[in-house]
Design an enzyme around this catalytic site. Structure first.
Site, PDB file in Angstrom:
ATOM      1  N   ASP A   1       0.860  -1.180   0.000  1.00  0.00           N
ATOM      2  CA  ASP A   1       0.000   0.000   0.000  1.00  0.00           C
ATOM      3  C   ASP A   1       0.900   1.234   0.000  1.00  0.00           C
ATOM      4  OD1 ASP A   1      -2.882   1.066   0.496  1.00  0.00           O
ATOM      5  OD2 ASP A   1      -1.631   2.143   1.949  1.00  0.00           O
TER       6      ASP A   1
ATOM      7  N   HIS B   1      -5.448  13.680 -10.708  1.00  0.00           N
ATOM      8  CA  HIS B   1      -5.540  12.229 -10.936  1.00  0.00           C
ATOM      9  C   HIS B   1      -4.660  11.758 -12.090  1.00  0.00           C
ATOM     10  CE1 HIS B   1      -8.676  11.432  -8.007  1.00  0.00           C
ATOM     11  NE2 HIS B   1      -9.296  12.535  -8.394  1.00  0.00           N
TER      12      HIS B   1
ATOM     13  N   ASP C   1      -4.227   2.193  -4.843  1.00  0.00           N
ATOM     14  CA  ASP C   1      -2.769   2.177  -4.709  1.00  0.00           C
ATOM     15  C   ASP C   1      -2.287   0.900  -4.036  1.00  0.00           C
ATOM     16  OD1 ASP C   1      -3.799   2.695  -2.235  1.00  0.00           O
ATOM     17  OD2 ASP C   1      -2.381   4.274  -1.710  1.00  0.00           O
TER      18      ASP C   1
ATOM     19  N   ASP D   1      -2.238   8.666 -11.768  1.00  0.00           N
ATOM     20  CA  ASP D   1      -2.218   7.513 -12.668  1.00  0.00           C
ATOM     21  C   ASP D   1      -0.817   7.265 -13.216  1.00  0.00           C
ATOM     22  OD1 ASP D   1      -4.906   7.202 -12.257  1.00  0.00           O
ATOM     23  OD2 ASP D   1      -5.521   8.080 -14.183  1.00  0.00           O
TER      24      ASP D   1
ATOM     25  N   ASN E   1      -2.352  12.719  -5.531  1.00  0.00           N
ATOM     26  CA  ASN E   1      -3.604  12.931  -6.253  1.00  0.00           C
ATOM     27  C   ASN E   1      -4.211  14.291  -5.931  1.00  0.00           C
ATOM     28  OD1 ASN E   1      -4.211  10.921  -8.077  1.00  0.00           O
ATOM     29  ND2 ASN E   1      -5.267   9.614  -6.615  1.00  0.00           N
TER      30      ASN E   1
END
Length: 355
Positions: A227, A240, A277, A244, A235
């Site tokens: 994680d 975003h 994530d 990504d 973000n």
């Protein structure tokens, strides 16, 4: 989609090949039996009706060649996905063309019977096996043989024109069918990839990982649940699209980090993405030492600064939860993931307390 050393083995293609071989075996066997009966003078044929010893000899040679063709066909039928399939198919075409051309030339020369329409069969066989190019090549060969043997025959225009039409029609249809099967194969492969891989990173997804774990049931397996720490801030701060891109960068780093960490049995790690994530690493055959080595490599790879373009460089960390299944264990991937999730939560809790 299974493969056989460079040869695509889509089931539709293999089924077509098996059908071709079965039909070839059946039709060639019919011709073999009829020719043998003719040569032996059995049934409607009698030795006295045979035009000459040459015709009898030619018939027995044809039987031998057809038998060779059937032996090759059996090998192709047993292994339709072999890398040698196309070569075997070409050999069968060559044998069939030899038999048909030889029979036509000898029979028309010795018996004056009209047998040249049989040459169309050679063209059709080539079209089925080798598509339009093969049909045209065999048409050219059979036409050349007939013209060379009977240059003054009034049937020459029919042999050339009629058989060319057959070559074009059957060859085009065969080529179209093969293109259709290949398109279906590519579409099926693309859909299979979409169903088993993450659309953003290209890594295996949960379904793929579960299938890998199921195939390793009863064998040692290490599971690392990852994680990212600080991903939400990336973000929120950079958007975003940047998030990504970071996930894609991390996916590449994870794949590189565990490369070469094969188990004693030579099994390679599998890196996948669960979503968000969260990533998952499967280490087949792993023990504590291999899991620890993988964890160190992963931490080092993830915490390196990532360039997201436009001068944006970010750094994130990673929390890792570990679960180990011993040899003979039956724990599913879901159970192992839950165990690794609990271990990861404990690591996060210790980090917050230390802070």
């Amino acid at each position: 989609m299974r493969t056989v050393t460079g040869v695509p083995s889509d089931q539709a293609l293999l089924s077509r090949r098996r059908t071709i071989e079965l039909s070839g075996l059946a039709s060639r066997s019919i011709g073999l039996v009829c020719t043998a009966l003719y040569a032996a003078g059995i049934g409607a044929m009698s030795p006295g009706q045979l035009a000459s010893t040459g015709m009898r000899t030619a018939s027995w040679v044809a039987v031998a060649v057809m038998l060779c063709g059937n032996l090759v066909a059996v090998g192709s039928l047993r292994r339709p996905g072999s890398r040698w399939y196309e070569l075997r198919s070409t050999v069968q075409v060559a044998l069939d063309v030899t038999v048909i051309c030889g029979f036509v030339v000898v029979s028309e020369d010795l018996t004056r019977e009209t047998t040249w329409p049989l040459m169309a069969l050679a063209v059709v066989i080539a079209a089925i096996r080798q598509r339009l190019p093969g049909a045209v090549v065999v048409w050219a060969l059979t036409s050349a043989v007939f013209v060379a043997a009977f240059p003054h025959s009034p049937d020459v225009p029919f042999v050339l024109g009629g058989h060319l039409m057959i070559a074009v029609i059957t060859g085009t249809q065969s080529s179209s069918l093969v293109r259709h099967l290949r398109t279906l194969q590519e579409t099926r492969a693309a859909l299979q990839h979409q169903a088993t891989h993450d659309g953003l990173t290209g890594l295996p997804n949960r379904a793929h990982l579960a299938g890998c774990a199921d195939r390793l049931t009863g064998r040692p397996l290490g599971v690392l649940l990852l994680d990212l720490n600080g991903f939400k801030q990336v973000n929120d701060t950079h958007g975003h699209a940047a998030g990504d891109l970071l996930l894609h960068r991390i996916a590449d780093r994870l794949t590189t980090a565990v490369r070469g960490l094969a188990s004693p049995g030579g099994e390679t790690p599998v890196v996948g993405r669960l979503g968000g994530d969260e990533f998952l690493v499967l280490l087949p055959g792993a023990g504590h030492d291999l899991v620890a080595a993988a964890g160190e490599r992963i931490r080092e790879a993830v915490r390196a600064p990532a360039d997201l373009g436009d001068g944006v460089r970010v750094t994130v960390g990673v929390s890792i939860g570990v679960a180990l299944r011993p040899a003979g264990g039956e724990a599913t991937l879901d159970a192992l993931t839950a165990e690794a999730d609990a271990a990861m939560y404990r690591e996060k809790h210790r980090r917050r307390q230390a802070a």
